[in-house]
Motif scaffolding. Structure first.
Motif, PDB file in Angstrom:
ATOM      1  N   ARG A 142      -4.238   2.986  15.259  1.00 44.72           N
ATOM      2  CA  ARG A 142      -5.618   3.286  15.654  1.00 44.72           C
ATOM      3  C   ARG A 142      -6.605   2.283  15.075  1.00 44.72           C
ATOM      4  NH1 ARG A 142      -6.434   6.534  20.045  1.00 44.72           N
ATOM      5  NH2 ARG A 142      -5.664   8.671  19.753  1.00 44.72           N
ATOM      6  N   THR A 143      -6.390   1.879  13.838  1.00 47.93           N
ATOM      7  CA  THR A 143      -7.338   0.977  13.180  1.00 47.93           C
ATOM      8  C   THR A 143      -6.875  -0.471  13.198  1.00 47.93           C
ATOM      9  OG1 THR A 143      -6.341   1.358  11.006  1.00 47.93           O
ATOM     10  CG2 THR A 143      -8.128   2.827  11.668  1.00 47.93           C
ATOM     11  N   GLY A 153      -5.418 -11.885  10.095  1.00 46.38           N
ATOM     12  CA  GLY A 153      -4.139 -11.681  10.767  1.00 46.38           C
ATOM     13  C   GLY A 153      -3.759 -10.221  10.795  1.00 46.38           C
ATOM     14  N   PRO A 154      -2.485  -9.919  11.031  1.00 46.34           N
ATOM     15  CA  PRO A 154      -2.042  -8.526  11.115  1.00 46.34           C
ATOM     16  C   PRO A 154      -2.298  -7.761   9.820  1.00 46.34           C
ATOM     17  CG  PRO A 154      -0.342 -10.033  11.911  1.00 46.34           C
ATOM     18  CD  PRO A 154      -1.386 -10.881  11.263  1.00 46.34           C
ATOM     19  N   GLN A 155      -2.864  -6.583   9.931  1.00 50.07           N
ATOM     20  CA  GLN A 155      -3.133  -5.735   8.769  1.00 50.07           C
ATOM     21  C   GLN A 155      -1.944  -4.795   8.573  1.00 50.07           C
ATOM     22  OE1 GLN A 155      -6.465  -6.236   7.030  1.00 50.07           O
ATOM     23  NE2 GLN A 155      -5.700  -8.016   8.163  1.00 50.07           N
ATOM     24  N   THR A 156      -0.851  -5.399   8.109  1.00 49.42           N
ATOM     25  CA  THR A 156       0.425  -4.691   8.080  1.00 49.42           C
ATOM     26  C   THR A 156       0.452  -3.569   7.054  1.00 49.42           C
ATOM     27  OG1 THR A 156       1.413  -6.830   8.628  1.00 49.42           O
ATOM     28  CG2 THR A 156       2.908  -5.030   8.094  1.00 49.42           C
ATOM     29  N   PHE A 165      -1.380  -0.637   8.327  1.00 47.73           N
ATOM     30  CA  PHE A 165      -0.612   0.033   9.380  1.00 47.73           C
ATOM     31  C   PHE A 165       0.377   1.025   8.776  1.00 47.73           C
ATOM     32  CE2 PHE A 165       3.305   0.282  11.866  1.00 47.73           C
ATOM     33  CZ  PHE A 165       2.819   0.792  13.063  1.00 47.73           C
ATOM     34  N   PHE A 166       1.147   0.573   7.788  1.00 53.23           N
ATOM     35  CA  PHE A 166       2.158   1.449   7.194  1.00 53.23           C
ATOM     36  C   PHE A 166       1.548   2.523   6.299  1.00 53.23           C
ATOM     37  CE2 PHE A 166       5.099  -2.120   8.166  1.00 53.23           C
ATOM     38  CZ  PHE A 166       6.035  -1.385   8.888  1.00 53.23           C
ATOM     39  N   ALA A 167       0.426   2.233   5.672  1.00 50.81           N
ATOM     40  CA  ALA A 167      -0.176   3.194   4.745  1.00 50.81           C
ATOM     41  C   ALA A 167      -1.049   4.216   5.441  1.00 50.81           C
ATOM     42  CB  ALA A 167      -1.003   2.451   3.696  1.00 50.81           C
ATOM     43  N   SER A 168      -1.548   3.898   6.624  1.00 47.45           N
ATOM     44  CA  SER A 168      -2.517   4.782   7.275  1.00 47.45           C
ATOM     45  C   SER A 168      -2.157   5.092   8.727  1.00 47.45           C
ATOM     46  CB  SER A 168      -3.912   4.150   7.221  1.00 47.45           C
ATOM     47  OG  SER A 168      -4.861   4.951   7.875  1.00 47.45           O
ATOM     48  N   ASP A 169      -2.061   4.061   9.554  1.00 46.75           N
ATOM     49  CA  ASP A 169      -1.883   4.277  10.987  1.00 46.75           C
ATOM     50  C   ASP A 169      -0.564   4.969  11.323  1.00 46.75           C
ATOM     51  OD1 ASP A 169      -4.300   3.160  11.517  1.00 46.75           O
ATOM     52  OD2 ASP A 169      -3.539   1.253  12.265  1.00 46.75           O
TER      53      ASP A 169
END
Length: 372
Positions: free
Chosen positions: A123-124, A210-213, A216-220
């Motif tokens: 989502r983010t 760049g990618p906010q990896t 992604f794993f901690a929130s999305d």
């Protein structure tokens, strides 16, 4: 035929064998002077070597799951373009396929559980990636319909394939066996690659520009999965497991986000993000970001996270053995972060070693998470 096809492997082996036999058979004819004879010998030797190399490479790829297909091998990853249908009610997670659990006695979900292939869109972060979700049989049984289940994200190494977690490392089958033996509670497994921006190895870092990896794993990802499945809420609902690169990510996510991940297990993990041709410049000159990605620095300079960690290594066969002992000592010295370990006498950086460690890891993880 796909890269992991048994037919491709068989053809490669037959080609190598045929060229070897042909070389032996034709060598007397080519054992002469002259340009044609020399060119023939060179051609046969080169062709035989290439065929042997291809066969060995295919065997290694089938055993360790480095590449999922030809596009993946040649850097043309075909999973990047994910179509998101923004219709009313469409969420960030979509189930695209279902399959039975390997080794399950029954194909019925209530008896054998189920594996669902999903597409997740952050989502983010707007990161789009596939994954496999293992739902235990209890998830579908009427007496558990009001129950929530703990969940663990399971990450491969780099490059790795999510399919290998199902078919090679046997996470779903192992979890089902442990539950049946009374050694762990039913748990949802979210199995995927840490490589969410292929072919780049992002090391689960929020890369500037760049990618906010990590986000992604901690929130999305937890939000998307919790929005679709009955995952236990609050602290203690989520854990994360990984091997190699995935192991580093697992430890980092649990340390950086203890309110999300109550436990993190790193199998054959390392403790500092590398910088090489596969990663590119992860930090873009941001020293604070570089330091946070270094778990040694984090233990020394940041408040000790209230989380549980598990690390694994082998006395013979693993390059991270000494670092793992040092890491255990550093964590113990915090007095807050809890640390456990699996240390084998002999092992290696490979699937066979990790298969020996996964049952204990899942049992350990189950003891630190809770459902509702």
């Amino acid at each position: 035929m796909g890269l992991t096809s048994d037919k491709v492997l068989a053809l490669a082996v037959l080609a190598a064998f045929g060229l070897f036999v042909g070389t032996v058979w034709l060598w007397p004819r080519l054992a002469r002077r002259g340009l044609r004879a020399v060119a023939g010998r060179v051609g046969l030797l080169v062709a035989t070597q290439l065929a042997l190399f291809a066969a060995v490479g295919l065997v290694a790829n089938q055993a360790f799951g480095f590449y999922a297909g030809w596009a993946d091998l040649f850097g043309q990853e075909d999973e990047q373009g994910v179509v998101v249908d923004h219709t009313p009610g469409e969420g960030p997670l979509k189930v695209v396929d279902t399959r039975r659990v390997p080794g399950a006695a029954s194909g019925r979900a209530q008896s054998g559980g189920q594996i669902q292939k999903i597409r997740v869109v952050g989502r983010t972060t707007h990161i789009a990636t596939p994954a496999y979700v293992y739902l235990p049989p209890e998830y579908f049984q009427p007496e558990y319909r009001a129950r929530t289940f703990p969940a663990a994200v399971v990450l491969t190494g780099y490059p790795g394939t999510a399919e290998a977690l199902v078919d090679k490392l046997d996470y779903p089958r192992t979890a089902a066996g442990l539950v049946a033996a009374g050694r762990m509670e039913p748990m949802i497994l979210v199995m995927m690659r840490p490589t969410v921006a292929p072919p780049r190895d992002t090391e689960c870092v929020d890369i500037p520009g760049g990618p906010q990896t990590e986000t992604f794993f901690a929130s999305d990802l937890p939000a998307a999965v919790s929005g679709r499945y009955r995952v236990a809420g609050g602290t203690g609902g989520w854990g994360v497991i990984g091997d190699s690169t995935g192991g580093y990510c697992a430890l980092k996510l649990a340390m950086h986000h203890p309110a999300v991940y109550a436990a993190g297990a790193g199998l054959s993990a390392y403790y500092k993000a590398p910088i090489d041709a596969t990663t590119g410049d992860l930090f873009q000159g941001d020293e604070e970001l570089r330091n946070r990605a270094n778990l040694w620095w984090y233990l020394k300079h940041m408040p000790a996270p209230d989380t549980s960690l598990l690390v694994s290594s082998s006395k013979v066969g693993e390059s991270n053995y000494k670092d793992t002992l040092k890491f255990i000592a550093r964590v113990k010295a915090t007095g807050t972060t809890r640390i456990s370990s699996i240390v084998l006498e002999r092992g290696g950086h490979n699937f066979n070693t990790w298969r020996r460690e996964i049952p204990g890891t899942l049992e350990w993880m189950s003891g630190r998470l809770g459902g509702g």
